[in-house]
Design a protein around this motif. Structure first.
Motif, short mmCIF file in Angstrom:
data_model
loop_
_atom_site.label_atom_id
_atom_site.label_comp_id
_atom_site.label_asym_id
_atom_site.label_seq_id
_atom_site.Cartn_x
_atom_site.Cartn_y
_atom_site.Cartn_z
N HIS A 1 28.97 30.69 40.78
CA HIS A 1 28.83 30.12 42.13
C HIS A 1 29.96 30.66 43.02
CE1 HIS A 1 25.93 27.41 40.30
NE2 HIS A 1 26.85 27.06 39.41
N PRO A 2 29.95 31.95 43.31
CA PRO A 2 31.06 32.54 44.07
C PRO A 2 31.02 32.12 45.54
CG PRO A 2 29.34 34.17 43.71
CD PRO A 2 28.94 32.95 42.93
N ILE A 3 32.20 31.88 46.10
CA ILE A 3 32.32 31.59 47.52
C ILE A 3 32.54 32.88 48.31
CG2 ILE A 3 33.73 30.37 49.25
CD1 ILE A 3 34.30 28.26 47.13
N VAL A 4 33.22 33.84 47.67
CA VAL A 4 33.45 35.15 48.28
C VAL A 4 32.84 36.22 47.38
CG1 VAL A 4 35.52 34.45 49.52
CG2 VAL A 4 35.73 35.33 47.18
N HIS A 5 32.88 37.47 47.81
CA HIS A 5 32.25 38.56 47.08
C HIS A 5 33.18 39.09 45.99
CE1 HIS A 5 29.70 39.42 50.92
NE2 HIS A 5 29.20 38.43 50.19
N THR A 6 32.87 38.76 44.75
CA THR A 6 33.65 39.25 43.62
C THR A 6 33.36 40.73 43.38
OG1 THR A 6 33.30 37.07 42.66
CG2 THR A 6 34.28 38.73 41.24
N CYS A 7 34.41 41.46 43.03
CA CYS A 7 34.24 42.90 42.80
C CYS A 7 35.36 43.39 41.91
CB CYS A 7 34.25 43.67 44.13
SG CYS A 7 35.74 43.43 45.11
N THR A 8 35.31 44.64 41.54
CA THR A 8 36.39 45.29 40.80
C THR A 8 36.34 46.78 41.14
OG1 THR A 8 37.44 45.52 38.63
CG2 THR A 8 35.04 45.74 38.70
N GLN A 9 37.14 47.58 40.43
CA GLN A 9 37.14 49.02 40.63
C GLN A 9 37.00 49.74 39.30
OE1 GLN A 9 40.86 49.72 42.72
NE2 GLN A 9 39.84 49.65 44.72
N LEU A 10 36.32 50.87 39.34
CA LEU A 10 36.25 51.76 38.19
C LEU A 10 37.09 53.00 38.50
CD1 LEU A 10 34.68 52.06 35.41
CD2 LEU A 10 33.30 53.75 36.63
N HIS A 11 38.09 53.24 37.66
CA HIS A 11 38.98 54.38 37.84
C HIS A 11 38.55 55.49 36.87
CE1 HIS A 11 42.02 52.06 40.18
NE2 HIS A 11 41.50 51.04 39.49
N THR A 12 38.34 56.68 37.40
CA THR A 12 37.90 57.82 36.60
C THR A 12 38.82 59.00 36.87
OG1 THR A 12 35.62 57.06 36.86
CG2 THR A 12 35.95 59.30 36.02
N ALA A 13 39.19 59.71 35.82
CA ALA A 13 40.00 60.92 35.98
C ALA A 13 39.55 61.95 34.98
CB ALA A 13 41.49 60.60 35.77
N TRP A 14 39.54 63.21 35.40
CA TRP A 14 39.22 64.29 34.47
C TRP A 14 40.16 65.47 34.72
CZ3 TRP A 14 36.03 62.68 38.39
CH2 TRP A 14 35.66 63.60 39.36
N ALA A 15 40.32 66.28 33.70
CA ALA A 15 41.27 67.38 33.78
C ALA A 15 40.92 68.42 32.72
CB ALA A 15 42.71 66.89 33.58
N ILE A 16 41.49 69.60 32.89
CA ILE A 16 41.28 70.73 31.96
C ILE A 16 42.59 70.98 31.22
CG2 ILE A 16 40.67 73.18 31.77
CD1 ILE A 16 38.39 71.39 32.74
N LYS A 17 42.48 71.23 29.92
CA LYS A 17 43.68 71.56 29.15
C LYS A 17 44.17 72.95 29.52
CE LYS A 17 45.62 72.15 24.54
NZ LYS A 17 45.41 72.06 23.07
N LYS A 18 45.48 73.06 29.73
CA LYS A 18 46.08 74.35 30.09
C LYS A 18 45.88 75.38 28.99
CE LYS A 18 49.73 72.15 32.84
NZ LYS A 18 51.18 71.89 32.95
#
Length: 325
Positions: free
Chosen positions: A308-325
């Motif tokens: 029963h939310p009164i405000v808009h519940t949310c979150t974040q998805l953090h994504t990172a990618w990289a190449i090995k040297k």
């Protein structure tokens, strides 16, 4: 599709054994929840609800990634510098195995290995997919250096006490030019696009905010860096093995409030994920010093805000990618 037996890597010698028809020795019961026995420090259950959450998480990220299992130049990396060597993908913290199975279907000539603490994955899988039972919260994985083309790790930092070392070891097992993809959910509660720390008071979500504060406290007691999702890019830089580091942050609605159809699908899926996750926090809360009554009140209050939310519940998805040297 083919049937198989899970491989077991035993610490410290990393001897390989196999899970037989009876896998009961890999599980223990606490407060009515089933947990793994491979790493007794990890206090999130490994039961049917955990498999369900793994499915929900897989689909939530799938929707956020617009129908893709990954971001970044995965296909290009798997094709690059082909020398006749078998291509290899390592899925760390595979959970119910959905991502590993899906990527094995997508790249049928690539060998895919999913790694987790407990054998909760299906026993009927593509022939190029296997699963290992292994504790990854160790100084060194039981995998050889320069051997994998792509390493994927999704929502597992809460089980890693030294995430910087974890990234160094990913760098060790990747071949030069190989790729790592990290995907982590935010642990600080959010509402209306703002972090809990930005609110004065709790603005109608006191139960939700209080539970996530308590959960972060429990993780910190176990030596977990709860800020890992926010700093994936910096941690990859500090690991010193990677180049072409790319970071992305997606807003994730929780619930049924979004108006456009694509966000609504994400919101519905994430709502079901968190609805399943909240009760599973009871053991870690109690193990961290909360009384059973206090822990249950925290969970019930968070559930009330979720339902029963009164405000808009949310979150974040953090994504990172990289190449090995």
């Amino acid at each position: 599709m083919s049937a198989y037996q899970h491989r077991i890597f035993s610490d410290p010698q990393f001897e390989i054994d196999f899970v037989g028809p009876d896998d009961s020795s890999f599980f223990r019961t606490i407060l009515g929840f089933r947990f793994n026995t491979t790493n007794t420090r990890y206090m999130i259950p490994a039961d049917e609800d955990a498999v369900r959450r793994s499915h929900l998480l897989y689909h939530m990220v799938w929707f956020l990634f617009k129908g893709k299992r990954y971001l970044g130049p995965v296909a290009e990396v798997l094709r690059a510098n082909f020398d006749g060597r078998q291509r290899q993908i390592l899925d760390l913290g595979t959970g119910g195995g959905q991502w590993a199975i899906g990527i094995a279907d997508e790249f049928p000539r690539v060998e895919v290995t999913g790694v987790d603490l407990a054998p909760i994955q299906p026993r009927l899988v593509p022939s190029n997919c296997t699963f290992d039972i292994c504790d990854l919260d160790v100084p060194e994985f039981p995998y050889p250096a320069d051997s994998y083309d792509f390493v994927h790790a999704r929502v597992m930092h809460t089980g890693i006490s030294d995430y910087t070392q974890f990234l160094r070891d990913i760098g060790r097992v990747l071949r030069p030019g190989g790729m790592v993809l990290l995907v982590e959910l935010e642990l600080e509660a959010m509402a209306d696009g703002r972090m809990a720390s930005e609110f004065q008071g709790y603005s109608g979500l006191s139960g939700w905010f209080s539970l996530w504060e308590a959960y972060q406290y429990c993780l910190k007691r176990r030596g977990i860096d709860v800020n890992v999702p926010k700093k994936l890019g910096r941690l990859l830089e500090e690991a010193a093995s990677f180049r072409n580091i790319t970071v992305r942050v997606d807003s994730v609605p929780i619930g049924f409030w979004p108006r456009n159809s694509s966000d609504l699908v994400v919101g519905e899926t994430s709502w079901m994920y968190y609805d399943s996750l909240l009760p599973s926090m009871l053991p870690i809360l109690m193990e961290s010093g909360y009384s059973e009554g206090h822990a249950k009140v925290l969970i019930r209050s968070a559930q009330e805000d979720l339902y029963h939310p009164i405000v808009h519940t949310c979150t974040q998805l953090h994504t990172a990618w990289a190449i090995k040297k």
